[in-house]
Design a protein around this motif. Structure first.
Motif, PDB file in Angstrom:
ATOM      1  N   TYR A  82      25.557  74.627 -42.950  1.00 51.06           N
ATOM      2  CA  TYR A  82      25.410  76.085 -43.073  1.00 51.06           C
ATOM      3  C   TYR A  82      26.774  76.765 -43.121  1.00 51.06           C
ATOM      4  O   TYR A  82      27.493  76.669 -44.094  1.00 51.06           O
ATOM      5  N   ALA A  83      27.161  77.452 -42.065  1.00 49.27           N
ATOM      6  CA  ALA A  83      28.402  78.228 -42.116  1.00 49.27           C
ATOM      7  C   ALA A  83      29.652  77.394 -41.850  1.00 49.27           C
ATOM      8  O   ALA A  83      30.754  77.809 -42.198  1.00 49.27           O
ATOM      9  N   GLY A  84      29.482  76.228 -41.224  1.00 46.62           N
ATOM     10  CA  GLY A  84      30.645  75.417 -40.908  1.00 46.62           C
ATOM     11  C   GLY A  84      31.361  75.915 -39.663  1.00 46.62           C
ATOM     12  O   GLY A  84      31.012  76.951 -39.091  1.00 46.62           O
ATOM     13  N   PRO A  85      32.399  75.205 -39.234  1.00 50.87           N
ATOM     14  CA  PRO A  85      33.078  75.533 -37.974  1.00 50.87           C
ATOM     15  C   PRO A  85      33.797  76.874 -37.978  1.00 50.87           C
ATOM     16  O   PRO A  85      34.117  77.405 -36.914  1.00 50.87           O
ATOM     17  N   ASN A  86      34.051  77.448 -39.153  1.00 47.75           N
ATOM     18  CA  ASN A  86      34.730  78.746 -39.238  1.00 47.75           C
ATOM     19  C   ASN A  86      33.752  79.892 -39.457  1.00 47.75           C
ATOM     20  O   ASN A  86      34.139  80.987 -39.876  1.00 47.75           O
ATOM     21  N   GLY A  87      32.483  79.649 -39.142  1.00 48.11           N
ATOM     22  CA  GLY A  87      31.458  80.644 -39.417  1.00 48.11           C
ATOM     23  C   GLY A  87      31.251  81.690 -38.347  1.00 48.11           C
ATOM     24  O   GLY A  87      30.291  82.454 -38.418  1.00 48.11           O
ATOM     25  N   GLY A  88      32.146  81.745 -37.365  1.00 39.81           N
ATOM     26  CA  GLY A  88      32.002  82.748 -36.322  1.00 39.81           C
ATOM     27  C   GLY A  88      31.956  82.117 -34.949  1.00 39.81           C
ATOM     28  O   GLY A  88      31.994  80.892 -34.803  1.00 39.81           O
ATOM     29  N   THR A  89      31.862  82.969 -33.930  1.00 44.33           N
ATOM     30  CA  THR A  89      31.882  82.496 -32.548  1.00 44.33           C
ATOM     31  C   THR A  89      30.540  82.737 -31.873  1.00 44.33           C
ATOM     32  O   THR A  89      29.710  83.524 -32.353  1.00 44.33           O
ATOM     33  N   LEU A  90      30.364  82.081 -30.736  1.00 49.08           N
ATOM     34  CA  LEU A  90      29.136  82.284 -29.970  1.00 49.08           C
ATOM     35  C   LEU A  90      29.054  83.721 -29.471  1.00 49.08           C
ATOM     36  O   LEU A  90      27.969  84.300 -29.419  1.00 49.08           O
ATOM     37  N   ASP A  91      30.186  84.317 -29.126  1.00 46.97           N
ATOM     38  CA  ASP A  91      30.178  85.710 -28.679  1.00 46.97           C
ATOM     39  C   ASP A  91      29.713  86.650 -29.785  1.00 46.97           C
ATOM     40  O   ASP A  91      29.004  87.635 -29.516  1.00 46.97           O
ATOM     41  N   VAL A  92      30.106  86.368 -31.032  1.00 43.86           N
ATOM     42  CA  VAL A  92      29.643  87.175 -32.164  1.00 43.86           C
ATOM     43  C   VAL A  92      28.133  87.044 -32.307  1.00 43.86           C
ATOM     44  O   VAL A  92      27.422  88.044 -32.501  1.00 43.86           O
ATOM     45  N   LEU A  93      27.623  85.824 -32.177  1.00 46.49           N
ATOM     46  CA  LEU A  93      26.179  85.634 -32.293  1.00 46.49           C
ATOM     47  C   LEU A  93      25.446  86.328 -31.148  1.00 46.49           C
ATOM     48  O   LEU A  93      24.412  86.975 -31.367  1.00 46.49           O
ATOM     49  N   LYS A  94      25.970  86.245 -29.934  1.00 42.75           N
ATOM     50  CA  LYS A  94      25.315  86.899 -28.802  1.00 42.75           C
ATOM     51  C   LYS A  94      25.282  88.414 -28.995  1.00 42.75           C
ATOM     52  O   LYS A  94      24.280  89.071 -28.660  1.00 42.75           O
ATOM     53  N   ALA A  95      26.371  88.968 -29.527  1.00 36.50           N
ATOM     54  CA  ALA A  95      26.388  90.408 -29.807  1.00 36.50           C
ATOM     55  C   ALA A  95      25.379  90.751 -30.900  1.00 36.50           C
ATOM     56  O   ALA A  95      24.762  91.825 -30.878  1.00 36.50           O
ATOM     57  N   GLY A 142      23.784  88.467 -47.783  1.00 38.15           N
ATOM     58  CA  GLY A 142      24.799  89.401 -48.233  1.00 38.15           C
ATOM     59  C   GLY A 142      26.143  89.344 -47.570  1.00 38.15           C
ATOM     60  O   GLY A 142      26.646  90.371 -47.097  1.00 38.15           O
ATOM     61  N   TYR A 143      26.756  88.188 -47.518  1.00 37.75           N
ATOM     62  CA  TYR A 143      28.132  88.060 -47.052  1.00 37.75           C
ATOM     63  C   TYR A 143      28.469  86.573 -47.103  1.00 37.75           C
ATOM     64  O   TYR A 143      27.673  85.751 -47.573  1.00 37.75           O
ATOM     65  N   ILE A 144      29.663  86.202 -46.634  1.00 35.27           N
ATOM     66  CA  ILE A 144      30.049  84.794 -46.583  1.00 35.27           C
ATOM     67  C   ILE A 144      29.206  84.064 -45.526  1.00 35.27           C
ATOM     68  O   ILE A 144      28.624  84.695 -44.656  1.00 35.27           O
ATOM     69  N   PRO A 145      29.118  82.724 -45.608  1.00 39.72           N
ATOM     70  CA  PRO A 145      28.379  81.985 -44.576  1.00 39.72           C
ATOM     71  C   PRO A 145      28.885  82.349 -43.188  1.00 39.72           C
ATOM     72  O   PRO A 145      30.081  82.280 -42.906  1.00 39.72           O
ATOM     73  N   ASN A 146      27.973  82.734 -42.304  1.00 38.13           N
ATOM     74  CA  ASN A 146      28.397  83.317 -41.033  1.00 38.13           C
ATOM     75  C   ASN A 146      27.258  83.233 -40.028  1.00 38.13           C
ATOM     76  O   ASN A 146      26.086  83.202 -40.408  1.00 38.13           O
ATOM     77  N   VAL A 147      27.595  83.237 -38.741  1.00 37.12           N
ATOM     78  CA  VAL A 147      26.570  83.125 -37.696  1.00 37.12           C
ATOM     79  C   VAL A 147      25.601  84.299 -37.697  1.00 37.12           C
ATOM     80  O   VAL A 147      24.519  84.207 -37.114  1.00 37.12           O
ATOM     81  N   GLN A 148      25.958  85.413 -38.342  1.00 38.13           N
ATOM     82  CA  GLN A 148      25.027  86.538 -38.383  1.00 38.13           C
ATOM     83  C   GLN A 148      23.741  86.167 -39.125  1.00 38.13           C
ATOM     84  O   GLN A 148      22.715  86.820 -38.965  1.00 38.13           O
ATOM     85  N   PHE A 149      23.789  85.098 -39.933  1.00 34.92           N
ATOM     86  CA  PHE A 149      22.606  84.647 -40.666  1.00 34.92           C
ATOM     87  C   PHE A 149      21.886  83.507 -39.949  1.00 34.92           C
ATOM     88  O   PHE A 149      21.048  82.823 -40.547  1.00 34.92           O
ATOM     89  N   ALA A 150      22.192  83.324 -38.678  1.00 30.03           N
ATOM     90  CA  ALA A 150      21.575  82.252 -37.894  1.00 30.03           C
ATOM     91  C   ALA A 150      20.049  82.250 -37.975  1.00 30.03           C
ATOM     92  O   ALA A 150      19.443  81.175 -38.031  1.00 30.03           O
TER      93      ALA A 150
END
Length: 319
Positions: free
Chosen positions: A254-267, A32-40
């Motif tokens: 998957y999300a590609g290089p613009n799919g978010g940051t490691l800090d976003v994934l850690k959060a 439910g959103y654009i390709p992003n690290v939240q879907f890791a």
């Protein structure tokens, strides 16, 4: 000279592989959103072979949940990753859906502001302008519950529907504060050197965050437990190996290089922790949150919290 035994073994292996492939089943999950690290967790579950271990081929389809839920009901998707409220409000309207696995054990909603605004407690919100995406969704319900718990009403503040521009609106001081997410706007502000003030909305509205939603038709099929178990393993991998999960999530596949940051994934990983086991559904928190939705008129009293979720498809042995 060709070794006939080796040839025979190769042919047998090919036949077995073909047979296994023929038995595999394709399932489609709406994210439910654009390709992003939240879907890791889902990207890693595919890359690490957790879906294949269950005899499944998986396809992902990104889009807003408002676009994906109709496809789920039409049978064009098998699962959707969305908020509990997506399942709740759909079921209230008669859709045969249930939430069956929590990716996030805690709702990431927060109310954030710049440090100079002096918003350190609920009472500081009186007379302030609060940016919201709109009068919908988990973050709006959490804000309503927070105001009520602190003896405030929407008349005590000014709510400004600003779409999904909360970060820009706060930075430009078009609003005094905004409802956002601890694993999104707050992380971005900190990365830019700003330490925002935040007010936790989840004590008043202790709902879990995004998770797997599906239809009763899919739940009647043995595939449901297989999909849930593979997703649980993806969550476990992401929690245990955030760096590797980040690399997978931001790969070209998957999300590609613009799919978010490691800090976003850690959060985000911090939100995945805390359940009785991976993917667990907390009945007490569901009861409190659904109770608020009922008192606020969003959900009729005739429904029980358990009408909207089921933990029967979770594998408690997945750690």
């Amino acid at each position: 000279m060709v070794d006939k035994n080796l040839v025979g073994s190769a042919i047998l292996a090919a036949l077995l592989a073909g047979s296994a492939g023929a038995q595999s089943r394709t399932i489609t999950i709406g994210l439910g959103y654009i390709p992003n690290v939240q879907f890791a967790p889902f990207y890693t579950a595919e890359q690490q072979g957790y879906f294949k271990r269950e005899g499944l081929n998986v396809k992902f389809q990104h889009g807003y949940v408002s676009e994906l839920m109709p496809l789920l009901l039409q049978g064009k998707l098998d699962f959707v990753v969305g908020d509990p409220e997506d399942a709740i409000l759909a079921r209230v309207q008669g859709a045969p859906v249930k939430y069956v696995m929590a990716v996030y054990q805690k709702l990431p909603a927060t109310l954030f502001s710049l440090p100079g605004e002096g918003i350190d407690a609920a009472n500081d919100l009186r007379g302030k302008t609060i940016g919201i995406p709109g009068a919908f969704g988990s973050s709006y319900f959490a804000l309503q519950a927070f105001l009520k718990a602190n003896k405030l009403s929407e008349r005590d503040v000014r709510l400004a529907p600003i779409g999904f521009t909360q970060l820009e609106a706060v930075r430009a001081k078009r609003v005094d504060a905004a409802v956002g997410f601890v694993n999104n706007e707050v992380v971005q502000l900190r990365a830019s050197g700003i330490r925002p003030n935040t007010l936790d909305l989840t004590k008043a509205y202790p709902m879990v965050g995004a998770g797997l939603i599906t239809t009763e038709k899919v739940l009647a099929d043995a595939v449901a437990k297989k999909v849930v178990r593979a997703a649980q393993r993806g969550v476990t991998f992401t929690i245990s190996n955030p760096q590797r999960a980040f690399e997978i999530a931001t790969s070209a596949a998957y999300a590609g290089p613009n799919g978010g940051t490691l800090d976003v994934l850690k959060a985000s990983v911090a939100l995945m922790r805390g359940g009785a086991f991976v993917g667990a559904i907390d009945a007490r928190n569901w009861g409190t949150a659904v109770g608020f939705l009922q008192t606020s008129g969003q959900v009729p009293k005739r429904f029980k919290p358990s009408d909207f979720y089921s933990g029967a498809y979770l594998d408690k042995s997945v750690k």
